[in-house]
Enzyme design. Structure first.
Site, PDB file in Angstrom:
ATOM      1  N   GLY A  12       0.875  -1.138   0.313  1.00 35.85           N
ATOM      2  CA  GLY A  12       0.059   0.062   0.247  1.00 35.85           C
ATOM      3  C   GLY A  12       0.813   1.310   0.051  1.00 35.85           C
ATOM      4  O   GLY A  12       2.032   1.021  -1.099  1.00 35.85           O
ATOM      5  N   GLU A  13      -0.046   1.976   0.776  1.00 37.02           N
ATOM      6  CA  GLU A  13       1.029   3.497   0.573  1.00 37.02           C
ATOM      7  C   GLU A  13       1.245   4.653  -1.047  1.00 37.02           C
ATOM      8  O   GLU A  13       0.972   5.411  -0.358  1.00 37.02           O
ATOM      9  CB  GLU A  13       1.982   3.627   1.080  1.00 37.02           C
ATOM     10  CG  GLU A  13       2.967   2.936   2.737  1.00 37.02           C
ATOM     11  CD  GLU A  13       4.236   3.040   2.686  1.00 37.02           C
ATOM     12  OE1 GLU A  13       4.628   3.024   2.448  1.00 37.02           O
ATOM     13  OE2 GLU A  13       4.218   2.316   3.851  1.00 37.02           O
TER      14      GLU A  13
END
Length: 342
Positions: free
Chosen positions: A309-310
């Site tokens: 993610g991120e």
């Protein structure tokens, strides 16, 4: 609370023959650069132009906490969301490293972290509440909060040539799996994954939590706001808003992975036309992501076995798209270099 969606126009396919003609006139056999040519063509179609510019690039990493994390669905404690926001601001996270490497701006947006941050350079504050409610017991948010979460993302993209979506929020794979199950009509056991790395017992528990919540709240699959309010997250709503706002300005959006895919599902259910402005960066290792990509009939740009993610997958994919556009704009043509054709 009144809510009006930004007006989104479908791309005009009349630009495609000119884009293709230019690609075929570059000093190479036609089609020999494969998907790079496809990406350049798609970018031009989204922008509605044969004069392609791709300079201002950004990843928006939206952060929020989830009440369902209190139901024991994650391997990490709730406090990690705020701790990771500080890590983003200090530049120590994976997304920071990739954005520095590629020269992409990273914008961190607090839309619902369970922490009151001081003013920090690089942090945009659009906080709706200190996390959602535990949707195992009650709806995750009110209808008004769902609208506010979408509005938080709508105006962020307008000054860029391309944007990517990212996320941070302990418990958000649970919300994303619930959104996927609700909107795609899939049983939770087919879409619930290990998220932060839960063991088999907690995976069964996570699946049961989602099953109970869907049975209790009965989100309407034809009403994206209802689904978002009942089982979603503030950062997922903001991702949907970023997609809607960018599409209204003909700005391509690169969706990251599973959580960004949930935001894209909310956005395209609200306004199907925004699908035409979406690239899907990679195939996440999170179990339900393949089903999400099937839902969109999408072919991801990358498959690196990632699931962080991120915005990490989106950052890498944005640079691939940038390379494709530079091929289109900087490569010589047969005529300019007096190169003989076959």
């Amino acid at each position: 609370m009144p809510f009006s969606l930004p007006k989104i126009e479908r791309p005009d396919p009349q630009v495609l023959p000119s884009l293709q003609k230019h690609l075929d006139n570059l000093t190479k056999p036609p089609g020999s650069l494969g998907r790079l040519e496809e990406l350049a063509r798609s970018f031009g179609l989204m922008r509605g132009s044969t004069d392609l510019t791709l300079q201002k690039r950004a990843i928006f990493t939206f952060a929020a906490d989830h009440g369902v994390s209190r139901a024991g669905v994650s391997a990490y404690p709730r406090e990690v969301t705020a701790q990771m926001v500080f890590n983003f601001i200090r530049g120590g996270a994976a997304i920071n490293v990739l954005c520095r490497h590629y020269g992409i701006e990273n914008v961190v947006v607090d839309v619902g972290v369970d922490y009151d941050f001081p003013e920090l350079p690089g942090l945009v504050t659009k906080k709706i509440a200190r996390g959602t409610e535990n949707f195992r017991e009650m709806p995750a948010m009110t209808h008004e909060q769902a609208i506010r979460s979408i509005e938080a993302g709508i105006d962020l993209a307008r000054n860029y040539d391309i944007v990517g979506t990212g996320d941070m929020g302990i418990g958000n794979t649970t919300s994303s799996a619930a959104i996927l199950a609700a909107l795609a009509g899939l049983p939770p056991e087919e879409v619930v994954g290990r998220g932060t790395g839960v063991d088999d017992e907690r995976l069964r528990h996570k699946t049961n939590v989602i099953e109970e919540a869907l049975a209790r709240h009965k989100p309407d699959p034809k009403n994206a706001l209802d689904v978002l309010a009942k089982v979603g997250g503030f950062e997922i709503g903001a991702i949907a808003g970023l997609i809607l706002g960018a599409a209204a300005h003909r700005i391509p959006v690169v969706a990251d992975g599973f959580i960004s895919g949930a935001g894209a599902m909310i956005a395209t259910t609200l306004e199907p036309a925004c699908r035409d402005y979406l690239f899907f960066s990679h195939l996440s290792r999170e179990r339900g992501h393949k089903r999400m990509l099937d839902y969109f009939d999408a072919r991801p740009i990358l498959d690196l076995d990632m699931w962080l993610g991120e915005g990490t997958g989106a950052a890498i994919a944005i640079d691939v798209i940038t390379a494709a556009v530079r091929i289109y704009t900087e490569m010589a043509t047969f005529e300019s270099e007096s190169v003989s054709r076959a």
